[in-house]
Design an enzyme around this catalytic site. Structure first.
Site, PDB file in Angstrom:
ATOM      1  N   ASP A   1      23.099  49.174  60.987  1.00 14.34           N
ATOM      2  CA  ASP A   1      23.701  47.853  60.835  1.00 14.34           C
ATOM      3  C   ASP A   1      22.730  46.747  61.236  1.00 14.34           C
ATOM      4  O   ASP A   1      21.939  46.896  62.173  1.00 14.34           O
ATOM      5  CB  ASP A   1      24.956  47.787  61.717  1.00 14.34           C
TER       6      ASP A   1
ATOM      7  N   GLU B   1      20.920  48.224  56.304  1.00 17.36           N
ATOM      8  CA  GLU B   1      21.579  46.999  55.864  1.00 17.36           C
ATOM      9  C   GLU B   1      20.605  45.866  56.199  1.00 17.36           C
ATOM     10  O   GLU B   1      20.568  45.377  57.322  1.00 17.36           O
ATOM     11  CB  GLU B   1      22.914  46.780  56.585  1.00 17.36           C
TER      12      GLU B   1
END
Length: 736
Positions: A414, A467
């Site tokens: 993330d 990401e």
């Protein structure tokens, strides 16, 4: 032996939980060979205390109180050899007998201390934390903790009435490590660490950074669990896993938040357990044809509204759905059904909750001290100090932990962009340049590279996905070529551009035509995943179906056409739960998806389309084998902005096996729309998003079109097509 006054001073410090070296005071001691044995113990609330010879069960002597609040000592003049002993303690209402924690030696070995100190102990989770074991035949739990600046550390829990005076831990020299063996502590009991900072200030009780299980929120204690063996039944999956994550494989990911995929309304709308999810979620995903499930973070977190992206228990699967064994069973069931499991992993930051990592030992241990480096303004979270080897070791070990202990098949990392740039979401003067004056976070970059090297080196077939929302180069290229080493990168640009285009009224799409083609300029610079993720259906953005313009029919036709474009476009696929049946309302973590919508034909049609798109994506090699290779894609016509039509072909090799894709993003059906193709043959209409079974009008080409020897688009043959309105056609060439 300790002199009387010194003993009293030490006893007072022990009673106040302020003694920095409790093992020098408590337990069995001897001033020299042949000298009498002395035993000291601190048991608050005790009225009398005896030292019991474990071998015979006889009392070796009765200890005398040094302090009224439970400190006892006895010199055994007739004992000059050390022996195993227990304590028999008389309390006001009962007499108990138990082993003394201070008769046991250190928990951590010297090699462990050395490796932990240099930050190379990649299985630190096997040593730090709480581990059930037996020493000298006595069952208990070995506790170990890293808190280098603490003045004292005690373990507190159900086994000592949460009394920080009872079990102060042993400091292991200058290593910063503390340990203790607690006899008869057992799995299932709750615990925390009571830490006194370097200034003597007592910190809020801290959860164990390495806890394998934690209490259900709002409670915050860690739970003794250990690493018991599990009888995995996924050998068939493990044997072929390497092929499932390869760049040439069909990778189609169903992103899911376990807490809101479905609830149990008959039980007060409570969460489904991991076992219930295995029974319901897995068959559903398999039926839809996805290859992987990606879990929004299931690492333990205190706040439901963070969706797991602000974790505190990085080593603990959340107790919201059951036990660690239940989660292993869920993963095992996925593998037996042929599904890979990816975990959203958050190594970039952590929340400020007082029981967490912040100011862990009274200092900025895990986080940077300077808020210009250590505080995320966007999320009000703390940023790991990647320059500290012990912190890197904690996170690297965690990445390997999930792949090792839970056999997960990959990590989607993330917020990578926030880790790469020192000035991420900061104004001038709010960040500190690196040693070369640049904005790159060199320590974080080194960490990400090392993490990827370890994952791919130690777990063949696992994948890592970044990401990463910027133009940072070579995110998904090997580190030996200068890349970050990820296997894949989310194509955020493709998602933003194409969704923006789809939200335009079709009459205006001609002016935004190249938002759909721009992504192909850089498509093969990385190994991309095309994400329609949870981020696109929250915070006021609405659902995918409600982004689509037009009346009810047009909304669904637009969405179907868009899905067809996505699955035919180069790149691996990711779809967030609910999007597969056109969930209408914006997603919230607080309630189940609206499964009743599947009873409505248009929603069921989208659901069935996703199933067929996944089947086709897996079945047709041209649609997946060259997802990351420019040799597998050719535009047929990318400039027909007047009609808002896009045509391209996909191929896997030079065999002539090609797939032709045509997207009409206006509500106007088009007859005799001619496109060039490179080879003669029959072109079979394998999928038409306007098919009646999906809720469309049934406009099409009767299932097959024969290539004519008419040159078009610079190719020797061409197809005269009927283009349905707001639809995508996928045609496969069959030789005559």
């Amino acid at each position: 032996m300790i002199e009387e006054r010194a003993l009293r001073d030490a006893a007072i410090a022990i009673a106040r939980a302020e003694h920095g070296d409790p093992f020098a005071v408590l337990g069995m001691h001897q001033s020299g060979p042949g000298q009498p044995i002395e035993v000291r113990a601190f048991v608050p609330g005790a009225e009398r205390l005896w030292v019991i010879d474990s071998a015979t069960g006889d009392a070796a002597g009765e200890a005398q109180p040094v302090l009224a609040d439970g400190f006892f000592a006895v010199t055994l003049t007739d004992r000059t050899q050390r022996f195993r002993y227990r304590l028999r303690v008389q309390f006001p209402l009962a007499t108990e007998e138990f082993d003394d924690a201070y008769r046991f030696g250190p928990v951590l070995g010297e090699l462990d201390i050395h490796l932990l100190g240099e930050g190379t102990h990649l299985r630190a989770f096997e040593r730090l934390g709480a581990h059930p074991r037996a020493i000298d035949g006595v069952p208990g739990v070995a506790f170990a903790l890293w808190a280098p600046n603490a003045r004292t550390v005690s373990v507190v829990g159900d086994f000592n009435n949460w009394d920080g005076r009872r079990l102060p831990m042993r400091r292991r020299g200058v290593s910063g490590l503390w340990d203790i063996f607690v006899p008869h502590a057992a799995p299932g009991q709750r615990y925390k660490f009571e830490v006194r900072g370097p200034d003597g200030h007592l910190m809020p009780a801290k959860a164990d950074p390495y806890a394998f299980q934690a209490e259900m929120r709002p409670h915050t204690a860690s739970v003794i669990h250990g690493l018991p063996p599990y009888d995995w039944q996924d050998s068939a999956w493990r044997e072929r896993r390497v092929q499932t994550s390869d760049r040439n494989a069909a990778v189609s990911i169903y992103e899911v938040h376990l807490g809101s995929w479905a609830r149990a309304p008959e039980e007060g709308d409570c969460f489904l357990t991991y076992r219930e999810l295995a029974e319901r979620l897995i068959p559903y995903v398999v039926d839809l044809g996805f290859t992987h499930i990606e879990l929004l973070p299931i690492t333990e977190h205190p706040f439901d509204g963070s969706w797991g992206y602000q974790p505190i228990g990085l080593y603990a699967p959340t107790s919201r759905h059951g036990t660690p064994e239940d989660f292993k069973e869920f993963v095992d069931s996925c593998h037996q059904a042929g599904l890979g499991v990816l975990l959203d992993w958050v190594p970039g930051h952590f929340p400020t909750d007082p029981h967490g990592l912040g100011l862990f030992d009274g200092t900025h241990l895990y986080e940077h001290a300077d808020p210009r480096q250590g505080f995320h303004q966007d999320w009000n979270t703390l940023i790991y100090n990647f320059g500290r080897r012990e912190v890197q070791n904690f996170l690297l070990g965690n990445a390997l932990f999930w792949l090792d202990q839970y056999r997960l098949d990959g990590l989607r990392v993330d917020a990578v962009a926030s880790m790469l740039y020192l000035d991420y979401s900061r104004k001038e003067g709010e960040w500190i340049p690196n040693e070369f004056g640049g904005r790159e976070n060199l320590e974080s970059i080194a960490f990400l590279k090392r993490m990827n090297e370890l994952v791919y080196g130690e777990h063949p077939g696992a994948m890592t996905v970044a990401e990463e929302s910027t133009s940072w180069p070579m995110v998904s290229r090997p580190t030996y070529l200068g890349g970050l080493g990820f296997g894949y990168k989310w194509n955020m640009g493709w998602m933003h551009d194409t969704l923006s285009y789809m939200q335009c009224d079709p009459i205006h799409r001609r002016y935004h035509h190249h938002q759909m083609t721009f992504g192909l300029i850089y498509q093969f610079s990385e190994n991309f995943v095309l994400p329609l993720s949870h981020d696109e259906v929250v915070h006021g953005k609405g659902s995918l179906i409600e982004k689509m313009p037009g009346d009810e029919w047009q909304k669904f036709a637009n969405l179907r056409a868009y899905y067809g474009f996505m699955f035919a476009h180069p790149g691996k696929k990711l779809l967030f739960m609910g999007a597969e049946f056109a969930q209408r309302r914006e997603w919230t973590e607080a309630q189940s998806l609206d499964w009743h919508l599947l009873d409505q034909p248009l929603h069921r049609g989208v659901h069935d389309l996703i199933r067929d798109l996944n089947r086709l994506y897996r079945e047709l090699a041209p649609l997946h084998r060259t997802d990351c290779d420019s040799s597998g894609f050719e535009w047929i016509e990318s400039n027909d902005s007047e009609n808002s039509v896009f045509t391209f072909l996909r191929k896997a090799d030079d065999s002539g096996h090609i797939v032709v894709v045509v997207c009409n993003f206006t509500p106007v059906p088009r007859q005799g729309y001619r496109i060039g193709v490179p080879l003669p043959g029959r072109y079979v209409e394998r999928l038409n998003t306007d098919a009646p079974e999906y809720g469309g009008g049934g406009v099409g080409n009767g299932g097959v079109v024969v290539a004519e020897p008419t040159s078009w688009h610079g190719r020797t043959h061409s197809l005269p097509l009927t283009l349905p309105p707001l639809a995508t056609l996928i045609l496969e060439r069959w030789e005559e």
